[in-house]
Design a protein around this motif. Structure first.
Motif, PDB file in Angstrom:
ATOM      1  N   LEU A  33     109.273  65.651  66.465  1.00 60.65           N
ATOM      2  CA  LEU A  33     110.451  64.963  65.928  1.00 60.65           C
ATOM      3  C   LEU A  33     111.564  64.912  66.963  1.00 60.65           C
ATOM      4  CD1 LEU A  33     111.711  63.620  63.431  1.00 60.65           C
ATOM      5  CD2 LEU A  33     112.603  65.880  62.813  1.00 60.65           C
ATOM      6  N   ARG A  34     111.773  65.996  67.658  1.00 59.87           N
ATOM      7  CA  ARG A  34     112.800  66.044  68.703  1.00 59.87           C
ATOM      8  C   ARG A  34     112.510  65.024  69.798  1.00 59.87           C
ATOM      9  NH1 ARG A  34     114.305  71.628  71.915  1.00 59.87           N
ATOM     10  NH2 ARG A  34     115.332  70.711  73.735  1.00 59.87           N
ATOM     11  N   GLN A  37     113.375  61.378  68.270  1.00 58.45           N
ATOM     12  CA  GLN A  37     114.708  61.033  67.796  1.00 58.45           C
ATOM     13  C   GLN A  37     115.522  60.126  68.716  1.00 58.45           C
ATOM     14  OE1 GLN A  37     115.604  65.257  65.987  1.00 58.45           O
ATOM     15  NE2 GLN A  37     117.274  63.896  65.436  1.00 58.45           N
ATOM     16  N   PHE A  40     114.550  56.410  67.906  1.00 58.14           N
ATOM     17  CA  PHE A  40     114.499  55.848  66.564  1.00 58.14           C
ATOM     18  C   PHE A  40     115.335  54.576  66.465  1.00 58.14           C
ATOM     19  CE2 PHE A  40     113.612  60.107  64.210  1.00 58.14           C
ATOM     20  CZ  PHE A  40     112.246  59.888  64.311  1.00 58.14           C
ATOM     21  N   LYS A  42     117.250  52.066  63.647  1.00 57.92           N
ATOM     22  CA  LYS A  42     117.741  52.082  62.284  1.00 57.92           C
ATOM     23  C   LYS A  42     116.841  51.190  61.424  1.00 57.92           C
ATOM     24  CE  LYS A  42     122.625  52.987  63.242  1.00 57.92           C
ATOM     25  NZ  LYS A  42     124.022  52.478  63.094  1.00 57.92           N
ATOM     26  N   ARG A  58     110.006  65.757  57.317  1.00 57.74           N
ATOM     27  CA  ARG A  58     111.000  65.858  58.386  1.00 57.74           C
ATOM     28  C   ARG A  58     111.721  64.532  58.644  1.00 57.74           C
ATOM     29  NH1 ARG A  58     110.532  70.712  61.150  1.00 57.74           N
ATOM     30  NH2 ARG A  58     108.682  71.919  60.592  1.00 57.74           N
ATOM     31  N   PHE A  59     111.169  63.432  58.138  1.00 59.37           N
ATOM     32  CA  PHE A  59     111.816  62.130  58.327  1.00 59.37           C
ATOM     33  C   PHE A  59     112.846  61.823  57.241  1.00 59.37           C
ATOM     34  CE2 PHE A  59     107.575  61.340  60.356  1.00 59.37           C
ATOM     35  CZ  PHE A  59     108.040  61.231  61.649  1.00 59.37           C
ATOM     36  N   ASN A  61     115.589  63.108  56.359  1.00 60.63           N
ATOM     37  CA  ASN A  61     116.995  63.149  56.771  1.00 60.63           C
ATOM     38  C   ASN A  61     117.362  62.028  57.734  1.00 60.63           C
ATOM     39  OD1 ASN A  61     117.551  65.473  55.266  1.00 60.63           O
ATOM     40  ND2 ASN A  61     116.951  66.833  56.942  1.00 60.63           N
ATOM     41  N   HIS A  62     116.378  61.234  58.132  1.00 57.55           N
ATOM     42  CA  HIS A  62     116.625  60.182  59.119  1.00 57.55           C
ATOM     43  C   HIS A  62     116.434  58.772  58.556  1.00 57.55           C
ATOM     44  CE1 HIS A  62     116.691  63.176  62.406  1.00 57.55           C
ATOM     45  NE2 HIS A  62     115.737  63.779  61.727  1.00 57.55           N
ATOM     46  N   ASN A 105     110.135  51.301  62.597  1.00 58.06           N
ATOM     47  CA  ASN A 105     109.545  52.471  63.245  1.00 58.06           C
ATOM     48  C   ASN A 105     108.167  52.713  62.641  1.00 58.06           C
ATOM     49  OD1 ASN A 105     112.164  53.794  64.650  1.00 58.06           O
ATOM     50  ND2 ASN A 105     112.712  53.077  62.585  1.00 58.06           N
TER      51      ASN A 105
END
Length: 247
Positions: A33-34, A37, A40, A42, A58-59, A61-62, A105
């Motif tokens: 994920l790091r 990021q 990414f 929008k 983990r996605f 929050n994004h 994405n």
């Protein structure tokens, strides 16, 4: 004759090999994920091969708009029980899936090596599922990871890119190196924008699981392995390509 695959059976652990390890969840998922990021876009996210939803979580929050396609209905139902209505689930083979729109994405992590015709899947992503300006986050296990090269020297596997019996039982069809992964992405028409590796790795997953239960491995050591992986991508646990839609 086309082989009939049992995707529910392929995700089961074997006596000597797990489908997923604690190392994957505790170490690789955060570092993947790091790595993603900074790139990414929008908008929406499509995850191809969501397994039981641990990485999907983990996605949340994004992205507000997340769709997952999963071949195993057992895995999909477990993921849905964890994440509920925040994620739209589609139980289908990638070769047969009909998706309602294009996505900004697309995430394909530790999945392509399971696919019978990987170039065809990547072509579908490029031609049908990526929006204009959309990005594919492609991650695969690395044939040249030090842990794998050590296994070759030990006589446990025949060569770096071999598919072991345990991997075959879990549905693996190939083991990628950086050059062969980029070869398939390019053949599918994708534009490879960024190449990297995720986490320098000299131990096998089961060895990492044992070490993570002790105080031998510190967060600083994990960070060092992640940063070293940026310097030496061909010696990483996993390979990472960020691709954009090609013409």
């Amino acid at each position: 004759m086309i082989e009939q695959r049992d995707y529910n059976n392929e995700i089961n652990d074997a006596a000597d090999h797990q489908y997923a390890y604690g190392f994957d969840f505790a170490v690789m998922h955060p570092f993947m994920l790091r790595s993603f990021q900074p790139f990414f876009r929008k908008g929406s996210l499509l995850e191809l091969g969501s397994f039981k939803g641990d990485f999907t979580r983990r996605f949340l929050n994004h992205f507000d708009d997340i769709t997952c396609v999963e071949a195993s209905d057992h895995a999909m139902n477990e993921a849905r029980s964890k994440l509920g209505s925040r994620v739209e689930y589609i139980n289908a083979l990638f070769e047969q899936a009909e998706l309602p729109k294009r996505y900004d994405n697309v995430v394909l992590t530790h999945v392509l090596e399971h696919i019978d015709d990987p170039v065809n899947l990547l072509r579908r992503i490029n031609d049908e599922w990526l929006s204009e300006g959309g990005r594919l986050f492609l991650v695969c296990p690395n044939a040249n990871a030090p842990s794998r090269q050590i296994a070759v020297k030990m006589g446990l596997i025949s060569h770096n890119s071999a598919v072991t019996d345990a991997e075959a039982a879990h549905g693996h069809r190939c083991t990628y190196s950086l050059n062969t992964l980029e070869r398939d992405a390019t053949a599918a028409g994708l534009n490879v924008v960024h190449r990297s590796g995720i986490f320098f790795k000299a131990l096998a997953n089961f060895q990492w699981d044992a070490l993570l239960q002790t105080d031998i491995i510190s967060p600083a050591y994990l960070e060092g392995c992640y940063q070293l992986g940026q310097q030496y991508p061909d010696l990483c646990s996993s390979l990472f390509l960020m691709c954009e839609k090609g013409k």
